[in-house]
Write a protein that holds these residues in place. Structure first.
Motif, PDB file in Angstrom:
ATOM      1  N   THR A 144       0.839  -1.192   0.000  1.00 60.06           N
ATOM      2  CA  THR A 144       0.000   0.000   0.000  1.00 60.06           C
ATOM      3  C   THR A 144       0.878   1.247   0.000  1.00 60.06           C
ATOM      4  N   PHE A 145       0.616   2.147  -0.936  1.00 57.00           N
ATOM      5  CA  PHE A 145       1.292   3.439  -0.967  1.00 57.00           C
ATOM      6  C   PHE A 145       0.448   4.480  -0.239  1.00 57.00           C
ATOM      7  N   ILE A 146       1.138   5.373   0.474  1.00 57.63           N
ATOM      8  CA  ILE A 146       0.509   6.511   1.133  1.00 57.63           C
ATOM      9  C   ILE A 146       1.209   7.763   0.611  1.00 57.63           C
ATOM     10  N   ALA A 147       0.427   8.742   0.168  1.00 55.74           N
ATOM     11  CA  ALA A 147       0.990   9.992  -0.347  1.00 55.74           C
ATOM     12  C   ALA A 147       0.693  11.128   0.614  1.00 55.74           C
ATOM     13  N   ASN A 148       1.594  12.108   0.657  1.00 58.69           N
ATOM     14  CA  ASN A 148       1.402  13.239   1.563  1.00 58.69           C
ATOM     15  C   ASN A 148       0.556  14.356   0.953  1.00 58.69           C
ATOM     16  N   SER A 149       0.229  14.245  -0.340  1.00 56.31           N
ATOM     17  CA  SER A 149      -0.609  15.247  -0.993  1.00 56.31           C
ATOM     18  C   SER A 149      -1.166  14.659  -2.275  1.00 56.31           C
ATOM     19  N   ARG A 150      -2.181  15.292  -2.827  1.00 54.76           N
ATOM     20  CA  ARG A 150      -2.713  14.876  -4.125  1.00 54.76           C
ATOM     21  C   ARG A 150      -1.638  15.032  -5.197  1.00 54.76           C
ATOM     22  N   PHE A 151      -0.831  16.094  -5.061  1.00 52.94           N
ATOM     23  CA  PHE A 151       0.248  16.339  -6.015  1.00 52.94           C
ATOM     24  C   PHE A 151       1.215  15.164  -6.053  1.00 52.94           C
ATOM     25  N   VAL A 152       1.626  14.671  -4.890  1.00 52.67           N
ATOM     26  CA  VAL A 152       2.538  13.524  -4.829  1.00 52.67           C
ATOM     27  C   VAL A 152       1.837  12.245  -5.285  1.00 52.67           C
ATOM     28  N   ALA A 153       0.548  12.114  -4.979  1.00 47.90           N
ATOM     29  CA  ALA A 153      -0.197  10.941  -5.454  1.00 47.90           C
ATOM     30  C   ALA A 153      -0.174  10.867  -6.976  1.00 47.90           C
ATOM     31  N   ARG A 154      -0.271  12.014  -7.637  1.00 50.27           N
ATOM     32  CA  ARG A 154      -0.193  12.024  -9.096  1.00 50.27           C
ATOM     33  C   ARG A 154       1.205  11.642  -9.567  1.00 50.27           C
ATOM     34  N   ARG A 155       2.227  12.091  -8.843  1.00 52.63           N
ATOM     35  CA  ARG A 155       3.602  11.722  -9.217  1.00 52.63           C
ATOM     36  C   ARG A 155       3.840  10.232  -9.008  1.00 52.63           C
ATOM     37  N   ILE A 156       3.287   9.664  -7.929  1.00 53.82           N
ATOM     38  CA  ILE A 156       3.395   8.220  -7.690  1.00 53.82           C
ATOM     39  C   ILE A 156       2.731   7.450  -8.827  1.00 53.82           C
ATOM     40  N   HIS A 157       1.549   7.900  -9.219  1.00 48.68           N
ATOM     41  CA  HIS A 157       0.843   7.212 -10.302  1.00 48.68           C
ATOM     42  C   HIS A 157       1.609   7.320 -11.618  1.00 48.68           C
ATOM     43  N   LYS A 158       2.223   8.469 -11.853  1.00 45.70           N
ATOM     44  CA  LYS A 158       2.994   8.664 -13.087  1.00 45.70           C
ATOM     45  C   LYS A 158       4.232   7.774 -13.102  1.00 45.70           C
ATOM     46  N   ALA A 159       4.942   7.688 -11.976  1.00 45.93           N
ATOM     47  CA  ALA A 159       6.198   6.939 -11.925  1.00 45.93           C
ATOM     48  C   ALA A 159       5.989   5.437 -11.766  1.00 45.93           C
ATOM     49  N   ARG A 201       2.627   3.805 -11.602  1.00 45.49           N
ATOM     50  CA  ARG A 201       1.319   3.292 -12.006  1.00 45.49           C
ATOM     51  C   ARG A 201       0.597   2.615 -10.836  1.00 45.49           C
ATOM     52  N   ARG A 202       0.680   3.230  -9.678  1.00 45.23           N
ATOM     53  CA  ARG A 202       0.017   2.734  -8.482  1.00 45.23           C
ATOM     54  C   ARG A 202      -0.813   3.847  -7.854  1.00 45.23           C
ATOM     55  N   GLU A 203      -1.949   3.482  -7.285  1.00 43.48           N
ATOM     56  CA  GLU A 203      -2.743   4.440  -6.536  1.00 43.48           C
ATOM     57  C   GLU A 203      -2.135   4.619  -5.148  1.00 43.48           C
ATOM     58  N   ALA A 204      -2.472   5.724  -4.516  1.00 45.20           N
ATOM     59  CA  ALA A 204      -1.959   6.002  -3.175  1.00 45.20           C
ATOM     60  C   ALA A 204      -3.071   6.554  -2.313  1.00 45.20           C
ATOM     61  N   THR A 205      -3.099   6.125  -1.069  1.00 46.55           N
ATOM     62  CA  THR A 205      -4.011   6.696  -0.087  1.00 46.55           C
ATOM     63  C   THR A 205      -3.433   8.014   0.401  1.00 46.55           C
ATOM     64  N   LEU A 206      -4.286   8.997   0.560  1.00 48.14           N
ATOM     65  CA  LEU A 206      -3.830  10.343   0.925  1.00 48.14           C
ATOM     66  C   LEU A 206      -3.910  10.574   2.427  1.00 48.14           C
ATOM     67  N   ILE A 207      -2.761  10.842   3.053  1.00 45.50           N
ATOM     68  CA  ILE A 207      -2.708  11.273   4.454  1.00 45.50           C
ATOM     69  C   ILE A 207      -1.721  12.432   4.526  1.00 45.50           C
ATOM     70  N   ALA A 208      -2.224  13.620   4.751  1.00 47.71           N
ATOM     71  CA  ALA A 208      -1.353  14.800   4.818  1.00 47.71           C
ATOM     72  C   ALA A 208      -0.424  14.701   6.014  1.00 47.71           C
ATOM     73  N   PRO A 209       0.801  15.221   5.910  1.00 44.41           N
ATOM     74  CA  PRO A 209       1.749  15.145   7.027  1.00 44.41           C
ATOM     75  C   PRO A 209       1.318  16.007   8.199  1.00 44.41           C
ATOM     76  N   PRO A 210       1.900  15.754   9.370  1.00 43.25           N
ATOM     77  CA  PRO A 210       1.524  16.515  10.563  1.00 43.25           C
ATOM     78  C   PRO A 210       2.190  17.888  10.600  1.00 43.25           C
ATOM     79  N   VAL A 211       1.453  18.858  11.087  1.00 40.77           N
ATOM     80  CA  VAL A 211       1.996  20.201  11.312  1.00 40.77           C
ATOM     81  C   VAL A 211       1.711  20.561  12.764  1.00 40.77           C
ATOM     82  N   ASP A 212       2.752  20.843  13.523  1.00 38.18           N
ATOM     83  CA  ASP A 212       2.591  21.096  14.959  1.00 38.18           C
ATOM     84  C   ASP A 212       2.113  22.527  15.169  1.00 38.18           C
TER      85      ASP A 212
END
Length: 420
Positions: A190-205, A207-218
């Protein structure tokens, strides 16, 4: 649009809705391994790692190198780290990036055969660890290897490797790394992406889908301050892709506007050479000085194309609007002023976008902010930043891992039953 409402049809990623609780354990005994690329500082990827370790404190930690200072190890719980052979190579502490050609080999030497659950935090090679069919591997990808994929030509240009023998050697190495990296998705469940932008890059590189979980900001360390002063602020490490020189040049061309610049790095002298008398460079500062300027500044200026971008959210947590280059992860963390009068955003605006990395575009965005920015309120900025808390990350991450673990176990039991 909230991150959790993104559909696969729009962004080639699978959203995972947040829940209000965290399940830290399951009924089945298991061993957990967490793999991170390298441990040399505490930056965005390390903030994600910190939360992963809080979700799974029983995990063993692996990294290509570990050069964290003794008083900077709190975020990994002061735990021991298993490192690769690169740790012992000459000048590795300062030149570990130079060993990129060896990193694929090094990450594959970690023997994870004793672990049931493998979690990787990867912006380079960590996702390439070798796992077997009875192991579940989830990979939180901060980005596919930038310099091996779509940003190769930009990195070669910034490194002065556009032509000549060294350029060809670099291109051959990056070609090899790209071929190896194309293999690594086969070992990830399972791939997890930190943004929709990175999810698109994962799919481009890959060809896998990624679940979106944004990183933590304190955001708890960046308190709201409604009273703003008459200066703009920017803060970043001074490396080429951050475009700090463009920001400084733009404000030098606007002598009636003050800019405070926080940060240091290889481009510091280049940036300083472009600064007019209305631009103040503070260099590297501690967190308190950075926070103070983010709280008091009229707006935060950001010109980089980032995969996510934590600094703009820290500014918003202080109630400070952001003027940003409108490409990459910031499109998911900043609510822009409407482009037209009849196109009001669904959320209250928190910033202004400019559409190209140029002095003219930055100047135009600042002027627009001064004309229309009164509709942006400190409270709206703060509320937007609160969507990205560490507590939210831990809840979403743990729920996803536990869900995937249960599915994986059920499939394993089904396969075993078929062979009885």
């Amino acid at each position: 649009m909230a991150l959790e409402n993104v559909t696969h049809a729009q962004h080639s990623c699978r959203p995972f809705p947040p829940t209000g609780h965290i399940r830290m354990t399951t009924q089945v005994p298991r061993r957990v391994a967490i793999i991170h690329d390298w441990l040399v500082t505490y930056a965005g990827a390390e903030r994600v790692l910190e939360q992963m370790l809080q979700c799974y404190p029983e995990a063993d930690l692996f990294s290509l190198v570990d050069f964290l200072l003794p008083d900077h190890r709190d975020f990994i719980g002061n735990r021991p780290v298993t490192t690769s052979f690169i740790q012992r190579l000459p000048r590795a502490q300062k030149k570990y990036r130079s060993y990129l050609p060896l990193m694929p080999l090094a990450i594959e030497q970690f023997d994870l055969s004793a672990y049931d659950l493998v979690l990787s935090s990867s912006h380079a090679v960590a996702k390439g660890v070798l796992t077997g069919p009875d192991q579940l591997h989830l990979s939180y990808v901060h980005s596919p290897i930038r310099y091996a994929w779509d940003l190769q030509h930009q990195y070669l240009w910034e490194a002065g490797l556009v032509r000549g023998p060294k350029s060809w050697v670099a291109r051959i190495i990056l070609h090899y790394v790209r071929l190896w990296d194309s293999r690594t998705p086969n070992g990830v469940n399972t791939f997890i992406a930190n943004s929709r932008f990175v999810a698109r890059r994962i799919h481009k590189a890959y060809r896998r889908e990624a679940t979106l979980i944004a990183p933590p900001v304190d955001v708890s360390h960046f308190a709201l301050r409604s009273a703003k002063e008459d200066f703009y602020v920017t803060a970043s490490r001074m490396v080429p892709y951050k475009k700090m020189d463009l920001i400084v040049s733009a404000f030098t061309a606007m002598p009636d506007k003050r800019l405070v610049v926080i940060g240091d790095g290889p481009d510091f002298e280049k940036v300083r050479s472009k600064a007019g008398p209305n631009v103040t460079l503070l260099g590297f500062t501690g967190t308190e000085i950075l926070r103070d300027h983010l709280q008091r500044g009229r707006a935060f200026v950001f010109a980089a194309e980032e995969d996510f971008g934590i600094a703009p959210l820290e500014a918003q947590a202080c109630g400070t609007p952001v003027i940003a280059y409108g490409k990459g992860g910031v499109r998911e963390t900043i609510v822009p002023l409407a482009e037209t009068e009849d196109a009001a955003p669904s959320l209250a605006p928190t910033g202004v976008f400019f559409d190209e990395q140029s002095e003219a575009a930055i100047i135009a965005a600042v002027e627009r902010f001064e004309r229309e920015g009164t509709t942006i309120t400190p409270n709206a900025c703060r509320e937007n930043a609160l969507r990205f808390t560490p507590e939210r990350f831990r809840s979403e991450f743990t729920d996803l891992v536990e869900r995937e673990w249960r599915i994986f176990q059920e499939k394993s039991r089904h396969r075993d039953a078929q062979h009885i």
